[in-house]
Design a protein around this motif. Structure first.
Motif, PDB file in Angstrom:
ATOM      1  N   PRO A  23       0.809  -1.224   0.000  1.00  0.00           N
ATOM      2  CA  PRO A  23       0.000   0.000   0.000  1.00  0.00           C
ATOM      3  C   PRO A  23       0.843   1.275   0.000  1.00  0.00           C
ATOM      4  N   LYS A  24       2.142   1.158   0.211  1.00  0.00           N
ATOM      5  CA  LYS A  24       3.021   2.323   0.154  1.00  0.00           C
ATOM      6  C   LYS A  24       3.285   2.778  -1.288  1.00  0.00           C
ATOM      7  N   ASN A  25       3.037   1.907  -2.253  1.00  0.00           N
ATOM      8  CA  ASN A  25       3.282   2.256  -3.652  1.00  0.00           C
ATOM      9  C   ASN A  25       2.227   3.235  -4.136  1.00  0.00           C
ATOM     10  N   TRP A  26       2.679   4.385  -4.588  1.00  0.00           N
ATOM     11  CA  TRP A  26       1.792   5.448  -5.076  1.00  0.00           C
ATOM     12  C   TRP A  26       1.514   5.183  -6.557  1.00  0.00           C
ATOM     13  N   PRO A  27       0.249   5.095  -6.954  1.00  0.00           N
ATOM     14  CA  PRO A  27      -0.066   4.678  -8.331  1.00  0.00           C
ATOM     15  C   PRO A  27       0.080   5.762  -9.402  1.00  0.00           C
ATOM     16  N   TYR A  28       0.472   6.974  -9.023  1.00  0.00           N
ATOM     17  CA  TYR A  28       0.463   8.092  -9.980  1.00  0.00           C
ATOM     18  C   TYR A  28       1.842   8.478 -10.506  1.00  0.00           C
ATOM     19  N   PHE A  29       2.835   7.613 -10.340  1.00  0.00           N
ATOM     20  CA  PHE A  29       4.161   7.949 -10.870  1.00  0.00           C
ATOM     21  C   PHE A  29       4.164   8.124 -12.386  1.00  0.00           C
ATOM     22  N   PRO A  30       3.426   7.327 -13.184  1.00  0.00           N
ATOM     23  CA  PRO A  30       3.428   7.577 -14.631  1.00  0.00           C
ATOM     24  C   PRO A  30       2.936   8.988 -14.991  1.00  0.00           C
ATOM     25  N   GLU A  31       1.904   9.446 -14.314  1.00  0.00           N
ATOM     26  CA  GLU A  31       1.393  10.799 -14.566  1.00  0.00           C
ATOM     27  C   GLU A  31       2.406  11.852 -14.135  1.00  0.00           C
ATOM     28  N   LEU A  32       3.055  11.635 -12.992  1.00  0.00           N
ATOM     29  CA  LEU A  32       4.073  12.565 -12.520  1.00  0.00           C
ATOM     30  C   LEU A  32       5.227  12.654 -13.513  1.00  0.00           C
ATOM     31  N   VAL A  33       5.676  11.509 -14.010  1.00  0.00           N
ATOM     32  CA  VAL A  33       6.775  11.498 -14.986  1.00  0.00           C
ATOM     33  C   VAL A  33       6.377  12.271 -16.242  1.00  0.00           C
ATOM     34  N   ALA A  34       5.150  12.104 -16.717  1.00  0.00           N
ATOM     35  CA  ALA A  34       4.687  12.830 -17.907  1.00  0.00           C
ATOM     36  C   ALA A  34       4.715  14.342 -17.680  1.00  0.00           C
ATOM     37  N   LYS A  68      27.024   5.169  -4.633  1.00  0.00           N
ATOM     38  CA  LYS A  68      26.799   5.761  -5.965  1.00  0.00           C
ATOM     39  C   LYS A  68      25.403   6.346  -6.072  1.00  0.00           C
ATOM     40  N   LEU A  69      24.414   5.660  -5.500  1.00  0.00           N
ATOM     41  CA  LEU A  69      23.046   6.169  -5.543  1.00  0.00           C
ATOM     42  C   LEU A  69      22.922   7.477  -4.773  1.00  0.00           C
ATOM     43  N   ARG A  70      23.584   7.571  -3.637  1.00  0.00           N
ATOM     44  CA  ARG A  70      23.544   8.817  -2.859  1.00  0.00           C
ATOM     45  C   ARG A  70      24.077   9.977  -3.699  1.00  0.00           C
ATOM     46  N   ALA A  71      25.148   9.755  -4.427  1.00  0.00           N
ATOM     47  CA  ALA A  71      25.725  10.811  -5.261  1.00  0.00           C
ATOM     48  C   ALA A  71      24.742  11.241  -6.348  1.00  0.00           C
ATOM     49  N   VAL A  72      24.024  10.287  -6.944  1.00  0.00           N
ATOM     50  CA  VAL A  72      23.035  10.609  -7.979  1.00  0.00           C
ATOM     51  C   VAL A  72      21.932  11.479  -7.380  1.00  0.00           C
ATOM     52  N   VAL A  73      21.450  11.114  -6.212  1.00  0.00           N
ATOM     53  CA  VAL A  73      20.374  11.869  -5.564  1.00  0.00           C
ATOM     54  C   VAL A  73      20.851  13.261  -5.157  1.00  0.00           C
ATOM     55  N   GLU A  74      22.051  13.350  -4.634  1.00  0.00           N
ATOM     56  CA  GLU A  74      22.573  14.658  -4.215  1.00  0.00           C
ATOM     57  C   GLU A  74      22.752  15.611  -5.392  1.00  0.00           C
ATOM     58  N   ASP A  75      22.921  15.072  -6.602  1.00  0.00           N
ATOM     59  CA  ASP A  75      23.105  15.886  -7.799  1.00  0.00           C
ATOM     60  C   ASP A  75      21.773  16.312  -8.431  1.00  0.00           C
ATOM     61  N   ALA A  76      20.662  15.813  -7.900  1.00  0.00           N
ATOM     62  CA  ALA A  76      19.344  16.075  -8.498  1.00  0.00           C
ATOM     63  C   ALA A  76      18.693  17.323  -7.916  1.00  0.00           C
ATOM     64  N   ALA A  77      17.716  17.834  -8.669  1.00  0.00           N
ATOM     65  CA  ALA A  77      16.939  18.977  -8.181  1.00  0.00           C
ATOM     66  C   ALA A  77      16.037  18.564  -7.019  1.00  0.00           C
ATOM     67  N   THR A  78      15.474  17.353  -7.117  1.00  0.00           N
ATOM     68  CA  THR A  78      14.632  16.836  -6.039  1.00  0.00           C
ATOM     69  C   THR A  78      14.521  15.326  -6.164  1.00  0.00           C
ATOM     70  N   PHE A  79      13.949  14.716  -5.140  1.00  0.00           N
ATOM     71  CA  PHE A  79      13.824  13.271  -5.041  1.00  0.00           C
ATOM     72  C   PHE A  79      12.407  12.968  -4.582  1.00  0.00           C
ATOM     73  N   VAL A  80      11.664  12.207  -5.388  1.00  0.00           N
ATOM     74  CA  VAL A  80      10.275  11.848  -5.063  1.00  0.00           C
ATOM     75  C   VAL A  80      10.225  10.342  -4.904  1.00  0.00           C
ATOM     76  N   CYS A  81       9.747   9.892  -3.731  1.00  0.00           N
ATOM     77  CA  CYS A  81       9.779   8.457  -3.491  1.00  0.00           C
ATOM     78  C   CYS A  81       8.661   8.024  -2.544  1.00  0.00           C
ATOM     79  N   VAL A  82       8.485   6.719  -2.495  1.00  0.00           N
ATOM     80  CA  VAL A  82       7.567   6.116  -1.534  1.00  0.00           C
ATOM     81  C   VAL A  82       8.328   5.912  -0.226  1.00  0.00           C
TER      82      VAL A  82
END
Length: 90
Positions: A23-34, A68-82
């Motif tokens: 139930p933690k999975n948010w079903p609207y990621f495809p719309e957000l990506v668009a 490596k993942l931490r470095a990718v996230v730190e380089d991003a404008a924002t991080f959206v997750c469950v």
């Protein structure tokens, strides 16, 4: 928005032991990506092997070490997750 500004998404939490959808999975990621794509953002999905790539994602990263993942996230404008391990890690 300038092209190339990255938004990282992590759309899935671990599967439940009983096989039911988490139930933690948010079903609207495809719309957000668009919406993000149409606004000029580069969307990068991070996850684990076996996860579904969300349509429209520019890059799908899985199986990388946490450092490596931490470095990718730190380089991003924002991080959206469950609510998952990774959301508490970064």
């Amino acid at each position: 928005m300038a092209m190339g500004v990255k938004v990282i998404i992590h759309p899935f939490a671990a599967a439940l032991p009983n096989g039911h959808p988490n139930p933690k999975n948010w079903p609207y990621f495809p719309e957000l990506v668009a919406v993000l794509n149409s606004s000029g953002y580069e969307v990068v999905q991070i996850g684990i092997n076996g996860e579904v790539r969300i349509s429209g994602v520019g890059q799908f990263i899985c199986g990388w070490p946490l450092s490596k993942l931490r470095a990718v996230v730190e380089d991003a404008a924002t991080f959206v997750c469950v609510d998952s391990f990774f959301s508490h890690f970064v």
